[in-house]
Design a protein around this motif. Structure first.
Motif, short mmCIF file in Angstrom:
data_model
loop_
_atom_site.label_atom_id
_atom_site.label_comp_id
_atom_site.label_asym_id
_atom_site.label_seq_id
_atom_site.Cartn_x
_atom_site.Cartn_y
_atom_site.Cartn_z
N ILE A 1 0.80 -1.10 0.05
CA ILE A 1 -0.06 0.03 -0.03
C ILE A 1 0.67 1.27 0.11
N CYS A 2 0.74 1.99 -1.05
CA CYS A 2 1.75 3.13 -1.25
C CYS A 2 1.04 4.38 -1.48
N ARG A 3 2.14 5.47 -1.31
CA ARG A 3 1.65 6.65 -1.92
C ARG A 3 1.99 7.12 -3.23
N GLN A 4 1.62 8.10 -3.78
CA GLN A 4 1.94 8.45 -5.27
C GLN A 4 3.23 8.96 -5.09
N ALA A 5 4.38 8.47 -5.97
CA ALA A 5 5.76 9.25 -5.89
C ALA A 5 5.58 10.49 -6.43
N ASN A 6 6.74 11.34 -6.00
CA ASN A 6 6.74 12.60 -6.55
C ASN A 6 7.83 12.51 -8.00
N ALA A 7 7.23 12.14 -8.92
CA ALA A 7 7.93 12.02 -10.37
C ALA A 7 7.08 12.65 -11.27
N LEU A 8 7.86 12.74 -12.49
CA LEU A 8 7.23 13.69 -13.52
C LEU A 8 7.90 13.23 -15.01
N TRP A 9 7.26 13.88 -15.78
CA TRP A 9 7.98 13.68 -17.17
C TRP A 9 8.68 14.82 -17.55
N VAL A 10 9.91 14.91 -18.09
CA VAL A 10 10.54 15.88 -18.67
C VAL A 10 10.40 15.71 -19.96
N GLU A 11 9.56 16.60 -20.62
CA GLU A 11 8.99 16.48 -22.04
C GLU A 11 9.84 17.52 -22.76
N LYS A 12 9.86 17.12 -24.00
CA LYS A 12 10.10 17.86 -25.09
C LYS A 12 9.28 17.48 -26.43
N PHE A 13 9.48 18.27 -27.34
CA PHE A 13 8.56 18.24 -28.60
C PHE A 13 9.76 17.99 -29.83
N ASP A 14 9.37 16.98 -30.56
CA ASP A 14 10.43 16.72 -31.72
C ASP A 14 9.61 17.53 -32.88
N LYS A 15 10.05 18.47 -33.36
CA LYS A 15 9.91 19.46 -34.39
C LYS A 15 9.90 18.91 -35.95
N ARG A 16 8.96 18.41 -36.56
CA ARG A 16 9.20 17.79 -38.02
C ARG A 16 8.46 18.71 -39.19
N GLN A 17 8.50 18.01 -40.18
CA GLN A 17 7.86 18.88 -41.21
C GLN A 17 7.36 17.93 -42.07
N THR A 18 6.10 18.06 -42.70
CA THR A 18 5.43 17.44 -43.53
C THR A 18 5.87 17.46 -45.02
N PRO A 19 5.71 16.55 -45.86
CA PRO A 19 6.35 16.80 -47.28
C PRO A 19 5.91 17.97 -47.94
N PHE A 20 4.88 18.79 -47.30
CA PHE A 20 4.34 20.07 -47.96
C PHE A 20 5.22 21.08 -47.15
N GLY A 21 5.96 20.98 -46.31
CA GLY A 21 6.77 21.80 -45.50
C GLY A 21 6.13 22.56 -44.35
N LYS A 22 5.17 21.85 -43.95
CA LYS A 22 4.19 22.45 -42.78
C LYS A 22 4.90 21.74 -41.41
N ASP A 23 5.27 22.60 -40.46
CA ASP A 23 5.60 22.15 -39.26
C ASP A 23 4.65 21.23 -38.51
N TYR A 24 5.23 20.08 -37.61
CA TYR A 24 4.19 19.47 -36.76
C TYR A 24 5.09 18.97 -35.56
N TYR A 25 4.72 18.49 -34.59
CA TYR A 25 5.34 18.05 -33.50
C TYR A 25 5.01 16.86 -33.08
N TRP A 26 5.92 16.12 -32.36
CA TRP A 26 5.73 14.78 -31.78
C TRP A 26 6.22 14.79 -30.34
N LEU A 27 5.35 14.84 -29.41
CA LEU A 27 5.59 14.62 -27.85
C LEU A 27 6.59 13.47 -27.77
N SER A 28 7.58 13.73 -26.96
CA SER A 28 8.55 12.75 -26.24
C SER A 28 9.22 13.47 -25.06
N GLY A 29 9.85 12.58 -24.48
CA GLY A 29 10.23 12.98 -22.85
C GLY A 29 10.79 11.85 -22.31
N GLU A 30 11.42 12.10 -20.87
CA GLU A 30 11.97 11.22 -19.99
C GLU A 30 11.25 11.25 -18.73
#
Length: 259
Positions: free
Chosen positions: A185-214
């Motif tokens: 029986i536990c408590r919730q740990a003090n932990a979190l996601w250190v996030e970053k966004f991978d910025k990419r481009q479509t074949p038509f040159g439009k930016d989009y983002y893919w969420l990632s992190g640790e």
């Protein structure tokens, strides 16, 4: 003749065909009368989202003579619980179980989890609820190794009940049955996601983002869900939907807010 078995609502966020929920349905059918209302497609990380600007569809996917009635819903996990309570069930179920999720819902993940939000919604409706998760994201994860623990925790919950507004967040380590050391029986740990966004481009040159992190655990306590899971134990954290920071009320009352 009215059944003396408990009525159990089963839902999830990985979708009605996910192996995790199929295992959960099988285990719950050993305990009580089961009704399933689950998303028709994966709805992971939907949190407590509800559908308000789009139509909702509910389809019965089980045969009329099937022992277990199953419905797929076009909406979120929380939509599934709301529709079950308001449109399908003739009485309030004795228990709602959500999962078994493919992946962790420990620590801060409980905030984002569709699995846990479905369980929390059941709690809001006054239904005792449990969210089950296995620390294995593989679609073909081994759920057989945790079946007996799922059944044990469910039976204990039915026998002892839960305090009003309390929901159980249960996470299983990715281990064989004989490797699991027990339940903490536990408590919730003090932990979190250190996030970053991978910025990419479509074949038509439009930016989009893919969420990632640790995922980073800042908590060294041995009473947390993260510690339990890393050390071979099943973690159970009692959670609630009252988000009031009661410990801060007195300090807030000392502010000059009414002058």
């Amino acid at each position: 003749m009215k059944s003396k078995k408990p009525l159990i609502l089963v839902t999830n966020d990985d979708g009605i065909t996910a192996p995790g929920v199929r295992t959960l349905i099988e285990v719950m059918s050993e305990i009580g009368d089961v009704i399933v209302v689950a998303p028709d497609k994966p709805q992971s990380a939907m949190g407590h989202a509800i559908t308000i600007n789009n139509t909702l569809y509910l389809n019965k996917v089980s045969k009329e003579d099937a022992a277990i009635a199953e419905y797929s819903c076009s909406g979120t996990p929380v939509d599934c619980v709301k529709l079950a309570v308001n449109e399908i069930l003739k009485r309030k179920p004795d228990l709602c179980v959500s999962g078994i999720n493919h992946g962790s819902n420990s620590s801060i993940n409980v905030i984002y989890s569709g699995t846990m939000s479905a369980a929390v919604e059941a709690g809001i409706e006054g239904i005792p609820a449990i969210g089950f998760s296995l620390l294995d994201y593989d679609w073909n994860a081994d759920f057989e190794s945790i079946r007996k623990f799922v059944k044990k925790i469910t039976l204990e919950t039915l026998a002892n009940g839960l305090a009003k507004g309390v929901i159980l967040n249960v996470n299983f380590p990715k281990l064989k049955e004989n490797q699991i050391k027990g339940i903490k029986i536990c408590r919730q740990a003090n932990a979190l996601w250190v996030e970053k966004f991978d910025k990419r481009q479509t074949p038509f040159g439009k930016d989009y983002y893919w969420l990632s992190g640790e995922f980073v655990n800042h908590d060294q306590g041995e009473d947390t869900d993260e510690w339990a899971l890393q050390n071979g134990y099943i973690s159970i954290v009692p959670v609630q939907f009252d988000l009031t920071a009661h410990h801060f009320k007195q300090q807030l009352n000392s502010w000059n807010l009414n002058e």
